[in-house]
Scaffold this active site. Structure first.
Site, PDB file in Angstrom:
ATOM      1  CG  ASP A  97     -10.754  14.299   4.369  1.00  0.00           C
ATOM      2  OD1 ASP A  97     -10.411  13.314   5.048  1.00  0.00           O
ATOM      3  OD2 ASP A  97     -10.094  15.346   4.308  1.00  0.00           O
ATOM      4  CG  ASP A 148      -9.321  12.674   9.727  1.00  0.00           C
ATOM      5  OD1 ASP A 148      -8.088  12.449   9.712  1.00  0.00           O
ATOM      6  OD2 ASP A 148      -9.924  13.196   8.768  1.00  0.00           O
TER       7      ASP A 148
END
EC number: 3.4.23.36
Length: 159
Positions: free
Chosen positions: A116, A132
């Site tokens: 991330d 995402d």
């Protein structure tokens, strides 16, 4: 073999490649926890990893998530191959969801965690990645599709 739902496959491929390229760039250029201030206090790139689902849910014992992403990915591909011809919103929506599921699923199978890096600090939002984003945009596309071409009650009664 001729594919139907061509935009599904294009959206899936583009989203998977973009996710992979951005994660590769982050892993090669940042140390874990390192931050690049793009708009200080608002938007940063921060390299973190996540062993769980969105917002670190199930981070303890989330190994089953790799299998979930595999089942979702295989199901979406089968649906696109053997199911109906989707409208454009459905094709893009399902394709983006597939690309995101594959992107995060590949991370989980290879390293047991997801990379991330998108860090919105203005609203204190958890760090996330392009996979995402693609999954969420795909859901929005499917919501738009659900409002498209719905017969009105008058049209239903006259058929």
């Amino acid at each position: 073999m001729k594919f139907k739902n061509n935009f599904f496959w294009i959206a899936a491929l583009i989203s998977l490649v973009l996710d992979w390229l951005t994660k590769t760039w982050v892993v090669q250029n940042f140390k874990i926890g390192e931050t690049l201030n793009l708009l200080p206090g608002v938007f940063h790139f921060t390299y973190v990893t996540n062993t769980g689902a969105a917002f670190s849910l199930f981070s303890q014992g989330g190994g089953w998530l790799r299998w979930l992403s595999l089942v979702v990915s295989l199901g979406l591909m089968a649906f696109a191959l053997f199911g109906p011809k989707f409208n454009i919103w459905e094709q893009i929506g399902y394709g983006l969801i597939l690309g995101g599921a594959l992107g995060n699923g590949i991370d989980r199978f290879i390293s047991g965690k997801v990379v991330d890096f998108i860090d919105f600090r203005l609203i204190q939002f958890p760090v996330f990645n392009l996979a995402d984003v693609f999954i969420n945009v795909g859901i929005i596309c499917l919501l738009i599709a659900s409002f498209q071409n719905k017969p009105t009650s008058n049209q239903r009664n006259h058929k």
